[in-house]
Design a protein around this motif. Structure first.
Motif, PDB file in Angstrom:
ATOM      1  N   GLY A  16       0.785  -1.226   0.000  1.00  0.00           N
ATOM      2  CA  GLY A  16       0.000   0.000   0.000  1.00  0.00           C
ATOM      3  C   GLY A  16       0.821   1.282   0.000  1.00  0.00           C
ATOM      4  N   ASP A  17       2.148   1.170   0.132  1.00  0.00           N
ATOM      5  CA  ASP A  17       3.024   2.344   0.146  1.00  0.00           C
ATOM      6  C   ASP A  17       3.320   2.885  -1.246  1.00  0.00           C
ATOM      7  OD1 ASP A  17       3.333   2.325   2.949  1.00  0.00           O
ATOM      8  OD2 ASP A  17       5.012   0.903   2.820  1.00  0.00           O
ATOM      9  N   ALA A  18       3.002   2.127  -2.294  1.00  0.00           N
ATOM     10  CA  ALA A  18       3.397   2.508  -3.654  1.00  0.00           C
ATOM     11  C   ALA A  18       2.893   3.891  -4.079  1.00  0.00           C
ATOM     12  CB  ALA A  18       2.977   1.435  -4.653  1.00  0.00           C
ATOM     13  N   PRO A  19       1.624   4.242  -3.887  1.00  0.00           N
ATOM     14  CA  PRO A  19       1.183   5.570  -4.333  1.00  0.00           C
ATOM     15  C   PRO A  19       1.930   6.728  -3.652  1.00  0.00           C
ATOM     16  CG  PRO A  19      -0.715   4.158  -3.993  1.00  0.00           C
ATOM     17  CD  PRO A  19       0.482   3.428  -3.430  1.00  0.00           C
ATOM     18  N   ALA A  20       2.150   6.628  -2.351  1.00  0.00           N
ATOM     19  CA  ALA A  20       2.862   7.696  -1.642  1.00  0.00           C
ATOM     20  C   ALA A  20       4.321   7.759  -2.098  1.00  0.00           C
ATOM     21  CB  ALA A  20       2.778   7.486  -0.136  1.00  0.00           C
ATOM     22  N   LEU A  21       4.960   6.602  -2.270  1.00  0.00           N
ATOM     23  CA  LEU A  21       6.339   6.575  -2.752  1.00  0.00           C
ATOM     24  C   LEU A  21       6.426   7.232  -4.122  1.00  0.00           C
ATOM     25  CD1 LEU A  21       9.280   5.471  -2.204  1.00  0.00           C
ATOM     26  CD2 LEU A  21       8.623   3.553  -3.654  1.00  0.00           C
ATOM     27  N   ALA A  22       5.505   6.881  -5.018  1.00  0.00           N
ATOM     28  CA  ALA A  22       5.489   7.475  -6.361  1.00  0.00           C
ATOM     29  C   ALA A  22       5.307   8.981  -6.283  1.00  0.00           C
ATOM     30  CB  ALA A  22       4.379   6.844  -7.203  1.00  0.00           C
ATOM     31  N   GLU A  29      11.450  18.777  -6.559  1.00  0.00           N
ATOM     32  CA  GLU A  29      12.263  19.317  -5.467  1.00  0.00           C
ATOM     33  C   GLU A  29      12.808  18.210  -4.571  1.00  0.00           C
ATOM     34  OE1 GLU A  29      13.528  22.431  -4.909  1.00  0.00           O
ATOM     35  OE2 GLU A  29      12.781  22.613  -6.955  1.00  0.00           O
ATOM     36  N   VAL A  30      12.033  17.177  -4.351  1.00  0.00           N
ATOM     37  CA  VAL A  30      12.484  16.055  -3.521  1.00  0.00           C
ATOM     38  C   VAL A  30      13.533  15.242  -4.278  1.00  0.00           C
ATOM     39  CG1 VAL A  30      11.765  13.905  -2.391  1.00  0.00           C
ATOM     40  CG2 VAL A  30      10.340  15.956  -2.203  1.00  0.00           C
ATOM     41  N   ALA A  31      13.327  15.055  -5.569  1.00  0.00           N
ATOM     42  CA  ALA A  31      14.216  14.219  -6.388  1.00  0.00           C
ATOM     43  C   ALA A  31      15.478  14.944  -6.847  1.00  0.00           C
ATOM     44  CB  ALA A  31      13.453  13.707  -7.609  1.00  0.00           C
ATOM     45  N   ARG A  32      15.532  16.241  -6.654  1.00  0.00           N
ATOM     46  CA  ARG A  32      16.609  17.064  -7.227  1.00  0.00           C
ATOM     47  C   ARG A  32      18.012  16.522  -6.977  1.00  0.00           C
ATOM     48  NH1 ARG A  32      17.956  23.355  -5.815  1.00  0.00           N
ATOM     49  NH2 ARG A  32      19.604  23.557  -7.350  1.00  0.00           N
ATOM     50  N   TYR A  33      18.301  16.084  -5.768  1.00  0.00           N
ATOM     51  CA  TYR A  33      19.656  15.650  -5.418  1.00  0.00           C
ATOM     52  C   TYR A  33      19.769  14.132  -5.309  1.00  0.00           C
ATOM     53  CZ  TYR A  33      19.983  20.584  -4.224  1.00  0.00           C
ATOM     54  OH  TYR A  33      19.951  21.949  -4.262  1.00  0.00           O
ATOM     55  N   GLN A  34      18.776  13.411  -5.776  1.00  0.00           N
ATOM     56  CA  GLN A  34      18.754  11.960  -5.663  1.00  0.00           C
ATOM     57  C   GLN A  34      19.080  11.305  -7.002  1.00  0.00           C
ATOM     58  OE1 GLN A  34      18.591  10.647  -2.803  1.00  0.00           O
ATOM     59  NE2 GLN A  34      17.431  11.986  -1.478  1.00  0.00           N
ATOM     60  N   ALA A  35      19.553  10.070  -6.952  1.00  0.00           N
ATOM     61  CA  ALA A  35      19.989   9.375  -8.160  1.00  0.00           C
ATOM     62  C   ALA A  35      18.866   8.632  -8.873  1.00  0.00           C
ATOM     63  CB  ALA A  35      21.114   8.391  -7.810  1.00  0.00           C
ATOM     64  N   TRP A  36      17.701   8.487  -8.268  1.00  0.00           N
ATOM     65  CA  TRP A  36      16.643   7.739  -8.922  1.00  0.00           C
ATOM     66  C   TRP A  36      16.044   8.521 -10.088  1.00  0.00           C
ATOM     67  CZ3 TRP A  36      15.253   9.191  -3.716  1.00  0.00           C
ATOM     68  CH2 TRP A  36      14.362  10.254  -3.646  1.00  0.00           C
ATOM     69  N   GLU A  37      15.402   7.776 -10.995  1.00  0.00           N
ATOM     70  CA  GLU A  37      14.735   8.403 -12.128  1.00  0.00           C
ATOM     71  C   GLU A  37      13.400   8.964 -11.671  1.00  0.00           C
ATOM     72  OE1 GLU A  37      14.538   6.200 -15.752  1.00  0.00           O
ATOM     73  OE2 GLU A  37      16.485   5.272 -15.378  1.00  0.00           O
ATOM     74  N   SER A  38      13.094  10.153 -12.151  1.00  0.00           N
ATOM     75  CA  SER A  38      11.859  10.826 -11.778  1.00  0.00           C
ATOM     76  C   SER A  38      11.229  11.406 -13.044  1.00  0.00           C
ATOM     77  CB  SER A  38      12.184  11.940 -10.780  1.00  0.00           C
ATOM     78  OG  SER A  38      11.028  12.584 -10.349  1.00  0.00           O
ATOM     79  N   PRO A  39       9.930  11.350 -13.195  1.00  0.00           N
ATOM     80  CA  PRO A  39       8.931  10.894 -12.245  1.00  0.00           C
ATOM     81  C   PRO A  39       8.889   9.366 -12.138  1.00  0.00           C
ATOM     82  CG  PRO A  39       7.849  11.571 -14.264  1.00  0.00           C
ATOM     83  CD  PRO A  39       9.318  11.879 -14.429  1.00  0.00           C
ATOM     84  N   LEU A  40       8.259   8.903 -11.071  1.00  0.00           N
ATOM     85  CA  LEU A  40       8.112   7.485 -10.793  1.00  0.00           C
ATOM     86  C   LEU A  40       6.627   7.141 -10.860  1.00  0.00           C
ATOM     87  CD1 LEU A  40       9.485   4.844  -9.751  1.00  0.00           C
ATOM     88  CD2 LEU A  40       9.018   5.666  -7.433  1.00  0.00           C
ATOM     89  N   SER A  41       6.258   6.275 -11.783  1.00  0.00           N
ATOM     90  CA  SER A  41       4.852   5.891 -11.914  1.00  0.00           C
ATOM     91  C   SER A  41       4.445   5.011 -10.731  1.00  0.00           C
ATOM     92  CB  SER A  41       4.630   5.119 -13.216  1.00  0.00           C
ATOM     93  OG  SER A  41       5.227   3.837 -13.130  1.00  0.00           O
ATOM     94  N   TRP A 155      27.800  11.959 -11.760  1.00  0.00           N
ATOM     95  CA  TRP A 155      27.029  12.440 -12.904  1.00  0.00           C
ATOM     96  C   TRP A 155      25.560  12.281 -12.547  1.00  0.00           C
ATOM     97  CZ3 TRP A 155      27.700  15.360 -16.936  1.00  0.00           C
ATOM     98  CH2 TRP A 155      26.777  15.342 -17.972  1.00  0.00           C
ATOM     99  N   LEU A 156      24.846  13.388 -12.402  1.00  0.00           N
ATOM    100  CA  LEU A 156      23.469  13.345 -11.925  1.00  0.00           C
ATOM    101  C   LEU A 156      22.641  14.381 -12.670  1.00  0.00           C
ATOM    102  CD1 LEU A 156      21.538  12.131  -9.775  1.00  0.00           C
ATOM    103  CD2 LEU A 156      22.253  13.991  -8.264  1.00  0.00           C
TER     104      LEU A 156
END
Length: 174
Positions: A16-22, A29-41, A155-156
């Motif tokens: 049930g955490d998937a929608p909030a995580l996405a 702004e949250v993803a700015r300094y992170q290595a994950w791909e954004s947006p996250l479906s 490289w980000l």
């Protein structure tokens, strides 16, 4: 494995955490300094949540805690336990709506108590982009020391970024 803090519960991820995580990992702004791909479906987030939920806490490698406030997912905190089981690295993310209220500090402090007091670790490290001043301040607030800077190391998002390095020894934590 659940870690209880004053206002938070750090727990394994649940489907049930998937929608909030996405939602928060898709926030620029949250993803700015992170290595994950954004947006996250939401579909991809469900896969990530399933992978996180399958990991075992206390094992070598990464374990991702869900940070829960009154049952709602507000962030995550990863612990990468070194194969020598005496060192770990941490990383954390807090949803924008939950930032600035001390939740990140509370979650990191709780995990540090677990790593040092329960698991007997010698050292915990962390790193962040120097432009992420809020994360750097949080790390210093819970006792981390700035240990160095790796210039143009990562490289980000289409640019070379610096890595600000932090460390905390068990002797300093106590």
């Amino acid at each position: 494995m659940r870690l209880i803090a004053e206002r938070l519960v750090l727990r394994p991820f649940e489907p049930g955490d998937a929608p909030a995580l996405a939602a928060y990992r898709s926030d620029p702004e949250v993803a700015r300094y992170q290595a994950w791909e954004s947006p996250l479906s939401v579909g991809r987030a469900a896969e990530v949540v399933a992978r996180f939920g399958a990991d075992a806490p206390g094992g070598v490698g990464w374990f991702q805690y869900a940070i829960s406030l009154e049952g709602a997912l507000i962030g995550d905190l990863g612990v990468n336990l070194h194969e020598n089981r005496m060192q770990a690295e941490i990383g954390f993310t807090i949803a924008a709506a939950a930032q600035g209220r001390g939740y990140g500090t509370e979650a990191v402090a709780r995990v540090l108590r677990h790593l040092f007091d329960d698991l007997g670790l010698h050292r915990v490290s962390a790193e962040c982009d120097p432009r992420n001043e809020a994360s750097a301040r949080l790390l210093e607030r819970v006792g981390f020391q700035r240990e160095g800077l790796r210039r143009a190391n990562t490289w980000l998002r289409g640019e070379w970024t610096d890595d600000l390095l932090f460390g905390l020894l068990a002797t300093d934590h106590r």
